[in-house]
Design a protein around this motif. Structure first.
Motif: not given
Lengths: 420, 306
Positions: A235-263
């Protein structure tokens, strides 16, 4: 004459002091101090308030930042100012018990009529060398959440979440094809705690594990772990995951989905309460974290309630825990973001709440929790072998080397652990 | 008679000397107390703890030199130390490469000098932790400044995650530290430059020395002590680096930027091994003292110069 004055004054003062002291004594309501990590800042104050209103004895609550509660408690214990009890991330119970810091509550626990219905994952981690040092307090189980609105836009059935790995990838691809800022899948790629919570269930559901049952062996080199890694890598290779995921130490764990732009995103039961109260516009579904070819598993997490060794307020603490285990207490907990920990009344406690809780409650009941006295060093530490490995295997080039390195480091940490 | 007077005078003199010494001691007493309470006692405590198995919770027990033996086998500590030296070398060169030209630039009075001085020095008054938080945001791939700006300007095809791989992450930290520290080093170097007598330079000009020759033969040798000070401050500060790697990178990507202090912190407060952390601190202290001595020796006063 003057000296006499002073004497009278002193006598009066002493009398006043005695009266004040006696007055306090007469009221005699005891106050116990309890700590909770910030994760519990939603439900804990509510249940403490409810308890304080209904009881003569009182609870004083302190909320401590997640990352600081362990060192802070250690320092307080060393200085003799530890709280009477604390709600402790359940995975730390073995190491706290091993350090001789906790009161043995075996007899009291076994005298509870509903002891057998308490969350098994909690009781297992709360038990050290056949003695019980921790009882379940709050619970959170990992689940998979999907965005119904985006599913609909992508031409998928919005009511049907993925049930195996192939479906996760296919659905994520379809959502991703909507383009723009919308991405198919999200996970925190540099966070050990997040991935033990949401990634290992994929492995468990497929029949693998990363630690032996008693925590004495690291078992990373398994086809199930490989398979799950391949899913994420693809999924990473196909570009299905945002770039920021690689360095997310957990601060976006919930916020990313809550933003409404994640499937699709693996998450926890806490997300139900958080989304409902803070992001009411997001239409989402909840399902189990599936295995490769179906089946499911979950990480049963949350807090154990532990009592500081030698506390004099154990009576108040027991009253409070009794209250928390009542239907009223369990309902308050469920309403504000924790799952019930008493399985016999879980259905009643969740009766009037969002039906999506039922999925999470079922996940909790059959959930799994790894057992280790060095869990922090192995898994949660930002610089531990597990965190390093997940980042390397999801985004790096040398999967074999990363797994081998993590296996060796984890085993050596386990072997060097004091009082395993 | 004379003998008696002489003895009396000597005695009086001795009392006076004694008294003066006692008064002197009284004057330095506050400083001695401060050093004792905040340096000597903690240092002794650290040394004492390093001989124990001292968990954050529970009982501690005496283990002699076991912690030090364990350090010898702790490859992750030595790797962290290796990285720390690498970082110290690069960042010190980078700081001097920026600070020296800046110092020369602002040394001479010219229009707006004070403005330049203030501007260059400004980042130095920001705390390291706050500066790290600021840069942590600037470097964020999704909501930061650098990557989105480069992408919006069409410089990159997609947003580049600067913190995802070692080289860009490492150089981002170097840039941040230089931004933050160069101003301070610049001020130290400037005072050195200003202490060089103008007539020496003028004499050299009359003798026909070019700017480069003057820099090499006059400026550098006369700035030995200032350079030594700036160098020791920079090296000691860099070897103790922690905040920026903890806050911006969390020791990542993939634990490649774990510094020695970071490792001590992890052992003490993540793994709760305070005794072992204390032993690591003692080792680092010895290394640091040795390094400072070597630098002082290298930059000592040359023979025959005052």
């Amino acid at each position: 004459m003057r000296r006499n004055n002073v004497k009278t004054m002193l006598a009066k003062l002493a009398l006043a002091a005695a009266v004040i002291g006696g007055g306090l004594q007469a009221a005699s309501a005891e106050t116990a101090n309890i700590w909770v990590r910030a994760d519990g800042s939603n439900f804990m104050p509510r249940i403490v308030d409810a308890f304080n209103k209904a009881h003569k004895d009182q609870i004083k609550l302190d909320i401590i930042p997640n990352a600081e509660i362990i060192p802070k408690y250690g320092a307080a214990a060393a200085g003799g100012t530890a709280p009477d009890a604390l709600s402790l991330d359940l995975i730390y119970t073995p190491s706290f018990a091993a350090a001789g810091q906790l009161e043995d509550i075996t007899d009291w626990a076994k005298s509870l009529p509903y002891f057998a219905s308490l969350s098994p994952a909690h009781v297992k981690t709360g038990t050290y060398k056949d003695h019980i040092y921790g009882l379940p307090f709050s619970a959170d189980a990992s689940v998979l959440i999907w965005n119904k609105k985006l599913f609909k836009q992508a031409g998928l059935d919005p009511e049907k979440g993925p049930t195996n790995w192939a479906e996760i990838e296919a659905d994520a691809e379809k959502v991703n094809a909507l383009g723009g800022d919308i991405k198919g899948f999200y996970f925190s790629g540099n966070c050990g705690g997040c991935n033990i919570f949401t990634f290992t269930p994929l492995i468990w559901a497929s029949g693998g594990d990363i630690l032996s049952e008693d925590g004495s062996k690291a078992t990373l080199d398994s086809p199930q772990l490989r398979g799950a890694i391949d899913l994420y890598r693809s999924m990473v290779k196909k570009g299905l995951v945002p770039e920021g995921a690689q360095t997310d130490t957990g601060s976006n764990f919930f916020a990313a989905f809550a933003g409404g732009k994640i499937g699709i995103s693996p998450s926890g039961a806490f997300a139900i309460g958080a989304l409902n109260t803070q992001y009411p516009d997001i239409d989402y579904g909840i399902t189990f974290l599936p295995g490769k070819d179906g089946g499911w598993s979950s990480f049963a997490g949350g807090d154990n309630f532990v009592v500081t060794k030698g506390t004099k307020k154990i009576g108040v603490v027991k009253q409070f825990l009794d209250f928390a285990y009542s239907l009223e207490g369990q309902t308050i907990l469920a309403k504000y973001g924790s799952l019930p920990v008493r399985n016999d009344i879980a259905k009643d406690a969740l009766k009037d709440l969002d039906p999506r809780y039922q999925v999470a409650a079922e996940a909790m009941a059959k959930g799994k929790t790894p057992y280790s006295v060095v869990f922090n060093d192995l898994i949660n530490s930002a610089n531990g072998p597990w965190t390093q490995m997940v980042n390397e295997v999801f985004f790096g080039d040398d999967v074999d080397g990363a797994i081998k390195n993590a296996q060796d480091t984890m085993q050596s940490i386990i072997d060097q652990a004091p009082n395993k | 008679m004379t003998a008696i007077t002489a003895t009396a005078a000597r005695a009086r003199l001795r009392t006076a000397t004694n008294l003066r010494q006692w008064v002197g001691l009284l004057y330095v007493l506050p400083a001695v107390a401060l050093v004792t309470v905040f340096f000597v006692i903690p240092l002794g405590m650290t040394a004492w703890m390093s001989l124990h198995n001292w968990p954050l919770m529970g009982e501690h027990s005496f283990v002699g030199l076991d912690n030090y033996v364990a350090i010898l086998r702790d490859t992750r500590f030595w790797n962290a130390l290796k990285f720390t030296f690498y970082y110290t070398m690069i960042v010190t060169i980078a700081i001097f490469a920026v600070a020296f030209p800046l110092a020369i630039f602002i040394e001479k009075p010219r229009p707006l000098t004070n403005l330049y001085r203030t501007a260059f020095f400004m980042p130095a008054v920001v705390g390291f932790a706050s500066a790290s938080l600021l840069w942590s945001w600037l470097l964020n791939v999704d909501s930061g400044l650098f990557s989105p700006a480069a992408y919006d300007l069409g410089l990159t095809e997609k947003k580049v995650n600067l913190l995802a791989t070692f080289q860009p992450a490492f150089w981002s930290i170097i840039a941040m530290v230089v931004w933050k520290v160069a101003g301070f080093t610049m001020i130290i170097l400037m005072t050195g430059l200003q202490s060089i007598p103008q007539d020496l330079q003028e004499a050299a000009v009359i003798d026909g020395a070019g700017p480069f020759a003057r820099f090499r033969a006059i400026t550098l040798p006369l700035m030995r002590r200032t350079l030594a000070l700036a160098l020791i401050l920079s090296v000691a500060g860099s070897i103790l680096a922690f905040d920026q790697f903890y806050i911006i990178l969390r020791g990542g990507p993939r634990n490649q930027t774990l510094t020695a202090v970071y490792w001590i912190f992890n052992q003490s407060f993540v793994s709760f091994k305070l005794g072992y952390g204390a032993a690591l601190s003692m080792v680092l202290l010895v290394i640091l003292v040795a390094l400072s001595l070597v630098q002082l020796w290298l930059l000592r006063k040359p023979e025959g110069l005052d």
